[in-house]
Design a protein around this motif. Structure first.
Motif, PDB file in Angstrom:
ATOM      1  N   GLU A 129      69.165 -19.087 115.534  1.00 12.58           N
ATOM      2  CA  GLU A 129      70.584 -19.068 115.217  1.00 12.58           C
ATOM      3  C   GLU A 129      71.045 -20.312 114.464  1.00 12.58           C
ATOM      4  N   SER A 130      70.456 -21.475 114.737  1.00 17.48           N
ATOM      5  CA  SER A 130      70.835 -22.695 114.014  1.00 17.48           C
ATOM      6  C   SER A 130      69.657 -23.667 113.987  1.00 17.48           C
ATOM      7  N   ILE A 131      69.634 -24.469 112.927  1.00 17.33           N
ATOM      8  CA  ILE A 131      68.582 -25.485 112.747  1.00 17.33           C
ATOM      9  C   ILE A 131      69.266 -26.792 112.361  1.00 17.33           C
ATOM     10  N   SER A 132      68.780 -27.897 112.918  1.00 18.45           N
ATOM     11  CA  SER A 132      69.260 -29.215 112.501  1.00 18.45           C
ATOM     12  C   SER A 132      68.075 -30.173 112.413  1.00 18.45           C
ATOM     13  N   THR A 133      68.147 -31.105 111.456  1.00 12.70           N
ATOM     14  CA  THR A 133      67.096 -32.117 111.288  1.00 12.70           C
ATOM     15  C   THR A 133      67.732 -33.493 111.223  1.00 12.70           C
ATOM     16  N   GLU A 134      66.967 -34.501 111.640  1.00  9.01           N
ATOM     17  CA  GLU A 134      67.439 -35.882 111.603  1.00  9.01           C
ATOM     18  C   GLU A 134      66.360 -36.760 110.993  1.00  9.01           C
ATOM     19  N   ASN A 135      66.784 -37.637 110.058  1.00 11.39           N
ATOM     20  CA  ASN A 135      65.899 -38.656 109.468  1.00 11.39           C
ATOM     21  C   ASN A 135      64.600 -38.039 108.961  1.00 11.39           C
ATOM     22  N   THR A 136      64.754 -37.212 107.946  1.00 11.34           N
ATOM     23  CA  THR A 136      63.624 -36.474 107.391  1.00 11.34           C
ATOM     24  C   THR A 136      63.278 -36.991 105.996  1.00 11.34           C
ATOM     25  N   ILE A 137      61.978 -36.987 105.688  1.00 11.63           N
ATOM     26  CA  ILE A 137      61.492 -37.341 104.347  1.00 11.63           C
ATOM     27  C   ILE A 137      60.724 -36.149 103.799  1.00 11.63           C
ATOM     28  N   LEU A 138      61.070 -35.739 102.581  1.00 11.49           N
ATOM     29  CA  LEU A 138      60.402 -34.622 101.921  1.00 11.49           C
ATOM     30  C   LEU A 138      59.979 -35.083 100.538  1.00 11.49           C
ATOM     31  N   ASN A 139      58.671 -35.001 100.258  1.00 16.12           N
ATOM     32  CA  ASN A 139      58.134 -35.432  98.972  1.00 16.12           C
ATOM     33  C   ASN A 139      57.455 -34.256  98.271  1.00 16.12           C
ATOM     34  N   ILE A 140      57.980 -33.906  97.095  1.00 15.86           N
ATOM     35  CA  ILE A 140      57.369 -32.867  96.271  1.00 15.86           C
ATOM     36  C   ILE A 140      56.741 -33.548  95.062  1.00 15.86           C
ATOM     37  N   ILE A 141      55.423 -33.337  94.893  1.00 21.21           N
ATOM     38  CA  ILE A 141      54.683 -34.014  93.826  1.00 21.21           C
ATOM     39  C   ILE A 141      53.915 -32.988  93.012  1.00 21.21           C
ATOM     40  N   PHE A 142      54.001 -33.112  91.682  1.00 20.62           N
ATOM     41  CA  PHE A 142      53.148 -32.364  90.768  1.00 20.62           C
ATOM     42  C   PHE A 142      52.232 -33.366  90.079  1.00 20.62           C
ATOM     43  N   ASN A 143      50.903 -33.134  90.170  1.00 23.93           N
ATOM     44  CA  ASN A 143      49.997 -34.054  89.504  1.00 23.93           C
ATOM     45  C   ASN A 143      49.874 -33.714  88.019  1.00 23.93           C
ATOM     46  N   LYS A 144      49.031 -34.448  87.314  1.00 27.00           N
ATOM     47  CA  LYS A 144      48.919 -34.265  85.870  1.00 27.00           C
ATOM     48  C   LYS A 144      48.355 -32.903  85.494  1.00 27.00           C
ATOM     49  N   ASP A 145      47.712 -32.217  86.438  1.00 27.87           N
ATOM     50  CA  ASP A 145      47.181 -30.874  86.174  1.00 27.87           C
ATOM     51  C   ASP A 145      48.195 -29.788  86.515  1.00 27.87           C
ATOM     52  N   GLY A 146      49.397 -30.198  86.950  1.00 21.74           N
ATOM     53  CA  GLY A 146      50.431 -29.231  87.268  1.00 21.74           C
ATOM     54  C   GLY A 146      50.322 -28.633  88.655  1.00 21.74           C
ATOM     55  N   VAL A 147      49.458 -29.183  89.500  1.00 24.02           N
ATOM     56  CA  VAL A 147      49.299 -28.690  90.867  1.00 24.02           C
ATOM     57  C   VAL A 147      50.334 -29.355  91.760  1.00 24.02           C
TER      58      VAL A 147
END
Length: 865
Positions: A112-130
């Motif tokens: 029914e509900s979600i909450s997060t605290e002090n979160t780090i999210l890293n999205i990385i694309f390398n030189k090959d596009g992965v």
């Protein structure tokens, strides 16, 4: 109340209490099983390293709902992003009906509900596009065998994100987007395919591309109702209000997820055309409170974004910022800024990133009679940016703070004049192809005064004259004063644009002259605020962006308590270090030469120096230089001149002075001339009392050479010898930086200096026998401290041994001479004196023996009658 009713109430109370106890106890009884189940469920579905510190289940917190909280979740990538953190969160909380906990294995669980605290999210694309986010395990089960079980069903009505940091990095395009301090919440019924989601968002945005920074901690906020079509993945802006810093914007249109990317069809604009909108673009800490600011004229921002964002394309866009003949006036300030004209366009007409261009066709303003104008354009933005720019005008810096709320400890003043044109491409900047850079013009700054936390003392620049040439930027003249110091500098910068745009090292060569240069005027420690709000003083850091050399001359340099004259040499700054070469100066009545290195690259500053002293005054050198005073404290009581070579290394404290406990090195010194001033030393006074055969004030130290080494707080003095008349003294031992000492002295003392009694014996010898007497070795030890010494000698024993030797020589001489000789020596009866016939005649041997006994008694006691 009837007994039956009492019984019912009793059992009802017991039942409720039992239920509460069960609800409270279940999470503790099954805590490990819940944690293991969550980990097992995650690990079955992801190809990454997952860790959870704890999982908690509460049935009482929001009864009849159940709360599941996951503490310190971490998901770390495997190859090709091994060791990179994809997600980490201090706390994730899920709320659901208690009954959902009892669903079967294949029954959906509604969150029914979600909450997060002090979160780090890293999205990385390398030189090959992965991308690093693709961590789902590939399901190898044939399609016909797959079950249709759904472990979760998101009928979310509310979600809350507190303090999220999102980083997007594309290594191929060198693009980095950071959304920091994100606080976001939304409410809506995700059980429906179409819903209105009410959202509130705040964040700080930073954006870099290919080492160029376009946004840095820019505040944004968005309160919006989004129309969401879950079936078609389409998100439409309905009611919304956005702020970029303090600039208001409104959006219209939609964003839709497509198979190959996203489709954008958006327009945006400022809700009003008031020039106050322009001030809103500037961060609040610099723009101040905009309430009550009087403005004239218009400032409008409008734009459109239309097209697909894919791996190879971006949406077409056109952003326009325009203002004509506007002005603003802060009510608490005496001056206004007028004749403001802005005409800026950021455009992409093809959907190809490299075709984006920026035109600043006009940017100008006036304060009083001072007018300043600039224009620039940038194109070929992602491959090899081409830049053309012009700056022209005059600014009285004193008027800046009178027209704009600049927060300065002290107001600026001075006149800045500029007339500069430049054209260059970024690849030429990166590769130092200066022939492709076209510069012309001149910038001058006169009467400039500044003080700030990064400066040790307020700085006054009488003139700074910079000429822009095609190959370099020449500093024709820089004259400044700060504290007690005056400095005049000329020279050239070789890669100013690489430093300005590409974070490259700033290179240059300069000549500096000064009448008085006080080091403390330039080397004040920096102060930072600690986590508990206190102040932490840190040592000076030599800038890492500098690679330059400076040939310097100064009539007087003040360093610590030293007054240096006629200073000259070369200073090279590179890699957070200063290299000193052929530095020479007059000091201590002689000349000092210095070569060495000071580095602040590590956590603690260090130095490594070679010093050459030429005919310096010994007392001054070792009393005024605290470092040398620690190494050789006794030297300050020497009157005379010294030649010396010193190797010295260690760490520096926050005032950039040597940390005594870390010193190591060696010293070789040769006294050109010298004598001792014992009245200035408790040690020498005590030694003079113990070694009575010496008179320290008469000791000549000319041509004495001393060698010592020091490390780990201890100084070791190699054996050396000094001469006083015909007395030789060999000295060796050690002492600590704490002044505790352990020295041995070996005196080679002629017998004649060992007292009256010894001299009386020697006078009884023949010259031939007296010449046979060798010098007497006398040993002394010195312990304690230099100010509270403890000195012991074996002088008494040495004198006793010599006396015994002399007596033995006398005895043998008397025996050899016989009775007659003894009688003459001891003052007895002469040869012609008649013998007493009444006395018993003794034998010759007995007569000699008695005579020797009487002779010895005569030497050391009363003569016999």
């Amino acid at each position: 109340m009837s007994p039956k009713t009492k019984k019912i109430l009793k059992w009802t109370g017991i039942s409720i209490l039992s239920i509460i106890i069960v609800l409270a106890a279940v999470p503790f009884l099954f805590k490990e099983q819940i944690k293991n189940k969550v980990l097992e469920s995650i690990n079955k579905n992801v190809d990454a390293i997952v860790s959870i510190e704890d999982v908690n289940l509460s049935l009482l917190k929001s009864f009849p709902k159940a709360n599941v909280s996951i503490e310190k979740l971490s998901i770390v990538n495997k190859a090709p992003f091994a060791g990179k953190t994809l997600v980490s969160s201090e706390n994730i909380s899920l709320k659901m009906s208690i009954m959902e906990l009892f669903n079967g294995a294949n029954e959906p669980m509604k969150i029914e509900s979600i909450s997060t605290e002090n979160t780090i999210l890293n999205i990385i694309f390398n030189k090959d596009g992965v991308g690093n986010y693709d961590i789902a395990l590939k399901d190898k089960t044939p399609e016909e065998e797959k079950s249709e079980s759904k472990p979760f069903s998101l009928s979310i009505e509310k979600y809350d994100v507190e303090n999220l940091k999102f980083t997007f990095l594309d290594e191929a395009s060198k693009m980095k987007l950071v959304l920091d301090s994100i606080n976001h919440q939304g409410t809506g019924n995700f059980a429906q395919e179409k819903l209105d989601l009410d959202t509130k968002t705040t964040a700080n945005v930073s954006f870099d591309m290919d080492k160029s920074n376009f946004l840095k901690n820019t505040k944004i906020s968005l309160d919006a109702i989004l129309g969401i079509d879950l079936k078609n993945s389409k998100y439409t802006f309905k009611e919304n209000k956005a702020l970029i810093n303090q600039l208001p914007l409104e959006f219209d249109g939609f964003i839709q997820m497509a198979e190959k990317g996203q489709v954008y069809n958006l327009t945006f604009k400022t809700p009003s055309s008031d020039f106050k909108n322009f001030l809103g673009l500037i961060p609040e800490q610099y723009a101040g409170n905009l309430e009550g600011v009087e403005t004239t004229g218009k400032f409008e921002v409008k734009g459109k974004v239309n097209g697909e964002l894919t791996d190879t394309t971006v949406p077409k866009f056109d952003v326009e910022m325009v203002s004509n003949n506007a002005s603003f006036h802060y009510k608490d300030l005496p001056k206004n800024v007028k004749n403001i004209n802005i005409d800026t366009h950021i455009v992409n007409e093809t959907g190809i990133v490299n075709d984006t261009y920026v035109n600043i066709d006009n940017f100008g303003f006036a304060i009083d009679q001072d007018v300043f104008n600039a224009k620039a354009n940038i194109k070929n933005i992602s491959e090899n940016a081409l830049v053309n720019a012009e700056l022209r005008g005059v600014i009285n810096l004193a008027n800046v703070s009178k027209a704009y709320p600049v927060k300065l400890e002290k107001p600026l003043n001075g006149i800045l004049k500029a007339d500069v044109k430049t054209a260059f491409d970024m690849k030429s900047v990166e590769t130092n192809q200066y022939q492709n850079i076209k510069n012309s013009g001149r910038v001058t700054l006169t009467g400039f005064n500044y003080s700030g936390p990064e400066m040790a003392k307020p700085v006054s620049i009488s003139i700074a004259d910079v000429a822009f040439n095609p190959t370099k930027i020449n500093l024709n003249q820089l004259s400044l004063k700060t504290g007690k110091s005056d400095v005049n500098v000329t020279g050239a910068l070789e890669n100013f644009y690489g430093f300005l745009f590409k974070n490259q090292i700033l290179k240059g060569n300069f000549n500096m002259s000064s009448n008085t240069f006080a080091v403390s005027d330039f080397m004040a420690p920096t102060t930072n605020t600690t986590e508990d709000g206190g102040k932490k003083t840190e040592a000076v850091k030599i800038p890492s962006f500098l690679d330059c050399s400076l040939t310097a001359k100064a009539n007087t340099v003040l360093y610590d308590n030293l007054n240096l004259k006629n200073v000259s040499g070369t200073v090279a700054i590179k890699d957070e270090a200063v290299k000193l070469s052929n530095l020479k100066m007059d000091v201590f009545g002689g000349r000092l030469g210095l070569n060495g290195l000071v580095s602040t690259k590590g956590k603690v500053p260090t130095f490594d120096m070679n010093l050459g002293l030429d005919k310096v005054d010994v007392g001054q050198t070792f009393s005024l230089m605290n470092t040398l005073k620690t190494i050789a404290p006794i030297a300050e009581v020497i009157n005379g001149k010294l030649n010396s070579t010193i190797k010295l290394s260690g760490s520096l404290n926050q005032s950039m002075l040597p940390n005594i406990s870390t010193l190591s090195g060696d010293l070789i010194g040769n006294l050109v001339s010298g004598s001792l001033n014992k009245s200035r030393s408790t040690l020498l006074t005590e030694l003079d009392n113990k070694a009575t055969f010496l008179d320290l004030k008469d000791i000549n130290l000319k041509d004495v050479t001393v060698a010592l080494s020091f490390k780990d707080g201890k100084v070791v003095v190699k054996p050396f010898t000094i001469k006083h008349k015909d007395i030789g003294v060999q000295i060796a031992g050690s002492h600590g930086f704490d002044q505790n000492m352990d020295y041995n002295l070996k005196f080679d003392v002629p017998a004649k200096y060992l007292g009256k009694d010894v001299n009386n014996l020697i006078t009884k010898l023949t010259p031939a026998d007296a010449n046979k007497i060798e010098n007497v070795p006398v040993n002394a030890t010195m312990i304690g401290t230099f100010k509270n010494p403890k000195i012991t000698t074996d002088l008494k024993q040495a004198t006793t041994n010599l006396t015994t030797q002399l007596v033995k020589m006398q005895k043998e001489k008397l025996i050899n001479q016989g009775t007659g000789a003894l009688t003459n020596i001891l003052g007895g009866t002469k040869n012609n004196t008649p013998k007493d016939s009444t006395k018993t005649t003794s034998t010759p041997k007995e007569q000699v023996g008695n005579a020797v006994k009487d002779g010895i008694k005569g030497l050391f006691g009363k003569k016999k009658n």
